[in-house]
Motif scaffolding. Structure first.
Motif, mmCIF file in Angstrom:
data_model
loop_
_atom_site.group_PDB
_atom_site.id
_atom_site.type_symbol
_atom_site.label_atom_id
_atom_site.label_comp_id
_atom_site.label_asym_id
_atom_site.label_seq_id
_atom_site.Cartn_x
_atom_site.Cartn_y
_atom_site.Cartn_z
ATOM 1 N N THR A 105 19.967 30.719 -20.580
ATOM 2 C CA THR A 105 19.711 29.455 -21.281
ATOM 3 C C THR A 105 18.959 29.763 -22.570
ATOM 4 O O THR A 105 18.569 30.901 -22.809
ATOM 5 C CB THR A 105 18.831 28.527 -20.409
ATOM 6 N N SER A 106 18.737 28.728 -23.407
ATOM 7 C CA SER A 106 18.000 28.993 -24.642
ATOM 8 C C SER A 106 16.917 27.980 -24.952
ATOM 9 O O SER A 106 16.028 28.249 -25.741
ATOM 10 C CB SER A 106 18.975 29.069 -25.824
ATOM 11 N N ARG A 107 16.936 26.813 -24.338
ATOM 12 C CA ARG A 107 15.977 25.777 -24.723
ATOM 13 C C ARG A 107 15.145 25.240 -23.559
ATOM 14 O O ARG A 107 13.984 24.871 -23.748
ATOM 15 C CB ARG A 107 16.715 24.595 -25.378
ATOM 16 N N ILE A 108 15.721 25.130 -22.396
ATOM 17 C CA ILE A 108 15.065 24.408 -21.307
ATOM 18 C C ILE A 108 13.807 25.144 -20.822
ATOM 19 O O ILE A 108 13.765 26.372 -20.783
ATOM 20 C CB ILE A 108 16.060 24.173 -20.145
ATOM 21 N N GLY A 109 12.775 24.376 -20.473
ATOM 22 C CA GLY A 109 11.544 24.941 -19.927
ATOM 23 C C GLY A 109 11.742 25.484 -18.522
ATOM 24 O O GLY A 109 12.646 25.051 -17.795
ATOM 25 N N LEU A 110 10.880 26.434 -18.127
ATOM 26 C CA LEU A 110 11.066 27.197 -16.890
ATOM 27 C C LEU A 110 9.733 27.213 -16.139
ATOM 28 O O LEU A 110 8.819 27.944 -16.516
ATOM 29 C CB LEU A 110 11.491 28.620 -17.234
ATOM 30 N N ILE A 111 9.635 26.417 -15.069
ATOM 31 C CA ILE A 111 8.363 26.260 -14.362
ATOM 32 C C ILE A 111 8.437 26.922 -12.994
ATOM 33 O O ILE A 111 9.280 26.576 -12.175
ATOM 34 C CB ILE A 111 8.000 24.766 -14.213
ATOM 35 N N ALA A 112 7.552 27.870 -12.765
ATOM 36 C CA ALA A 112 7.509 28.599 -11.484
ATOM 37 C C ALA A 112 6.251 28.229 -10.728
ATOM 38 O O ALA A 112 5.172 28.119 -11.305
ATOM 39 C CB ALA A 112 7.519 30.104 -11.728
ATOM 40 N N THR A 113 6.391 28.068 -9.429
ATOM 41 C CA THR A 113 5.235 27.892 -8.556
ATOM 42 C C THR A 113 4.640 29.252 -8.230
ATOM 43 O O THR A 113 5.369 30.202 -7.951
ATOM 44 C CB THR A 113 5.689 27.209 -7.247
ATOM 45 N N ALA A 114 3.316 29.347 -8.277
ATOM 46 C CA ALA A 114 2.646 30.562 -7.805
ATOM 47 C C ALA A 114 1.289 30.186 -7.239
ATOM 48 O O ALA A 114 0.615 29.281 -7.744
ATOM 49 C CB ALA A 114 2.507 31.578 -8.930
ATOM 50 N N SER A 115 0.908 30.897 -6.216
ATOM 51 C CA SER A 115 -0.268 30.581 -5.421
ATOM 52 C C SER A 115 -1.525 31.239 -5.968
ATOM 53 O O SER A 115 -1.533 32.436 -6.252
ATOM 54 C CB SER A 115 -0.038 31.072 -3.990
#
Lengths: 462, 462
Positions: A90-100
């Motif tokens: 992808t080139s624009r969309i935000g990328l949110i990861a869960t981490a503890s």
């Protein structure tokens, strides 16, 4: 309807989960057979969400196998790695990861999120979780989950250490001056010398400041501790709300808490979860919803519900209501707000265990809307205009079809109504959410960004 | 020359490091100005190495800022994330990341390497390091590096836990049977119930078994503890050897140690480091080598050398030899074999500090070959035929130009001589190195792979 006058466009996040949020989605005839962890499947989902101009996509996580491996696809790639792969697709969309924050070290995790932000050109977000559940604790040398309050105190310190590490390089530290032989200016890279209750971290980070300054800070717990944490640190909040009234109350409460500690309440975006089940007609959508519930294997679902309620599975009779003598939320260690939500849903609607399982199988406590694209757009607009949300966390019951239909059918309606963007205007996740790039707290910068007021950091640079 | 009769093709690894292995490479006029951590730069390097049909590429790492940030590009993306990005830019080449057993938890790290293996289709390798240096320790709540022996004991247990986690799903666990509603077979996914000196980990992993079974296990320490560890666990060994005689002795020693504990010595590939400095003529190569040394800023290099030798910088006079009263290796905690290598190199050749800095600036202890492509191919062939190596760890002094020249000029010579592959025959990293996919130790499998004898695991499944 107390319609918003400004028509600020809303924010939409795609919450991706294997074959879909409904636990039985993978059993539908049209669902792809996921025999591996699904890298190509996720790439397709990411491209679909980006085609719909969504702000971001999001991956949940826990460092433990969740529930019965038989019940649904439970083999999960580590989210920061999977999002790195999706950044390339992808080139624009935000990328949110869960981490503890309970089962990581701040140095390693802050570096991974900074790496994701660099690799993606400023598209990283971190959903900060404290991780309930003994299964996770037992993968890290503990017998059981640490106390709820201790987990949240650790989380707060973890975020403070992380922001210091992201700030340990001034934005202008790297000069790469071949002539003088100075690559980065030593006076623009600093130790942080953190000494706290949970962590001692000298720093500096071995990676320069991320494009966004910090990744977007996201939070998803709705307990008392969770709300306080959100008010102090979060820039986006994912929340499960079953009724409009509860959603409005939650929205007001978090914004009020933020104001009380001196933050601009507009610096927090609140996104309730929505589980769309889409059909060409309302009847078709309801039939899909019913078919999904029929495909639930009751034994798996009962065991899962029993785990949430801290009961043995045999205490739950499928065709009776929940037992009357459940503990109160404050006696629970673990996912408090989820526990309360499940119990209140069952009590309010007097659901049998079997009915409750059906409701939870879809959205796991989030609100399911079965209907046509027009009906779903109406409901979303109504919630938005009622002051219950700054946007929505879209959790399709079935993937990829539910996301494809949302993007191809619901998004255009929202766009026509002026409620959602028709093109990306920014390139970073913060720009999509209309949030500022945080100033560096360890270094004075010439072009200081305004408005990031969430963190009471003090520089202890050495 | 005791020429090998079989002409088994050798293995080549590209060790990537920012602008090159020479500390001053970034100052050359032709070097790209790396003002960021260089994602696109690394993608170009990865594609170049793959064009040369190299077995693998490799990233070093430590969870701390290494040395003066002014000296050379020191802003580093986390390797498992960067390799995930490089997996998307390539299709065949193996991807080896360094990660520390002292500053990670096995559950998280085993999962990240399994994720990289899944994302890359079986191309992941793990360079297992115990991480010397107080700077790293002080980022993780410690005052100083743990004792060398303790670090290696922890590393051994860390690897055992990791392999158990990778084995916690049988290869045939996922059935995705829509009809019965069983996604993975519960009796083919198991807790590992590990209880050891350093770790208690219940498992199972929340990710199915990686395509390679385990990522390729790599090791790079050459101290006594390091050799023992390599003999027991490593499948590939990177090593710094200054002379052919020492390289042969090291090669024999590691293979002998493996045999003594019942492993097939052919199950370990030994790759000494080579720093090629290439020119159209020998004179041109020597001039490039000399120019690089002239570009070293002596103050940075002296501080770095002083750190390695545990001395204050002022104890090193630039135009004198090293002080006579340095401690012996067994008094050193940290990078023991590197310490000894530096001291022995200086003593053997009676180098002044300035000369030693020049030698270390290039290969940091690895052997530098300045010459034409033909000369470098000759030297490589000579070392290979003399039984000093199963292949080589190529560490170009300048990147990307040194790697491009190696691929375009040296590789074709090795191919013509039948010493190196002209096309990939396998698709996984293990296949490139000619090493078997390890059998699952927690589950009997019908098609049990042969030959992986390195690990004395016992199943404690619950």
């Amino acid at each position: 309807m107390s319609r918003r006058t400004d028509r600020t466009p809303m924010h939409l996040n795609a919450f991706l989960m294997a074959a879909g949020h409904h636990e039985a989605a993978w059993r539908l005839p049209e669902s792809e057979r996921l025999t591996g962890p699904g890298v190509e499947h996720y790439k397709h989902l990411a491209r679909t969400a980006e085609r719909g101009k969504l702000d971001s996509l999001f991956l949940a996580d826990s460092p433990a196998l969740q529930g019965d491996p038989g019940r649904r696809p439970s083999s999960r790639l580590e989210p920061t790695l999977l999002l790195t792969a999706l950044a390339g697709a992808t080139s624009r969309i935000g990328l949110i990861a869960t981490a503890s924050t309970s089962y990581n070290d701040p140095y390693n995790l802050a570096r991974r999120f900074a790496s994701l932000d660099h690799v993606s050109g400023g598209r990283a977000g971190w959903n900060i979780v404290t991780t309930a559940g003994a299964d996770a604790a037992r993968n890290f040398g503990l017998d059981d989950t640490p106390l709820h309050r201790d987990r949240y105190r650790r989380a707060a310190e973890f975020v403070e250490v992380s922001t210091k590490l992201w700030d340990s390089w001034a934005d202008d530290a790297v000069v790469a001056d071949k002539e003088s032989g100075v690559h980065a200016r030593a006076d623009r890279v600093r130790r942080i010398g953190h000494r706290g209750e949970f962590f001692r971290v000298d720093g500096p980070l071995n990676l320069q400041r991320p494009p966004q300054g910090y990744p977007l800070l996201v939070q998803a717990g709705s307990s008392e501790d969770g709300r306080e944490f959100a008010a102090r640190y979060a820039e986006a909040v994912f929340t499960a709300q079953q009724t409009l009234e509860e959603a409005i109350a939650f929205y007001k409460d978090v914004k009020r808490r933020a104001e009380l500690i001196g933050r601009d309440p507009d610096g927090i975006r609140i996104l309730p979860g929505v589980v769309p089940v889409l059909g060409d007609t309302e009847a078709q959508a309801r039939e899909l919803d019913a078919e999904l519930d029929r495909l639930i294997v009751p034994e798996y679902a009962r065991r899962q519900l029993a785990r949430t309620l801290r009961l043995p599975p045999e205490a739950l009779a499928l065709d009776e209501e929940l037992p009357g003598d459940l503990p109160a939320e404050d006696e629970i260690e673990g996912a408090k707000s989820r526990y309360t939500l499940v119990v209140e849903l069952a009590r309010r609607e007097r659901l049998t265990v079997r009915q409750l399982i059906g409701r939870l199988g879809g959205g796991r406590g989030h609100r399911t809307f079965a209907g046509t694209a027009e009906q779903i757009a109406d409901t979303i607009e109504h919630w938005y205009d009622s002051g219950a949300a700054d946007g929505f966390n879209i959790m399709p019951a079935v993937l990829p079809s539910g996301l494809e239909r949302f993007v191809d059918e619901v998004v255009p309606i929202l766009q026509r109504r002026g409620l959602f963007r028709t093109e990306y205007t920014g390139s970073t996740l913060r720009e999509h959410y209309g949030l500022p790039r945080p100033a560096n707290r360890l270094f004075e910068t010439v072009d200081r960004s305004p408005g990031f007021t969430g963190l009471g950091l003090t520089a202890e640079a050495g």
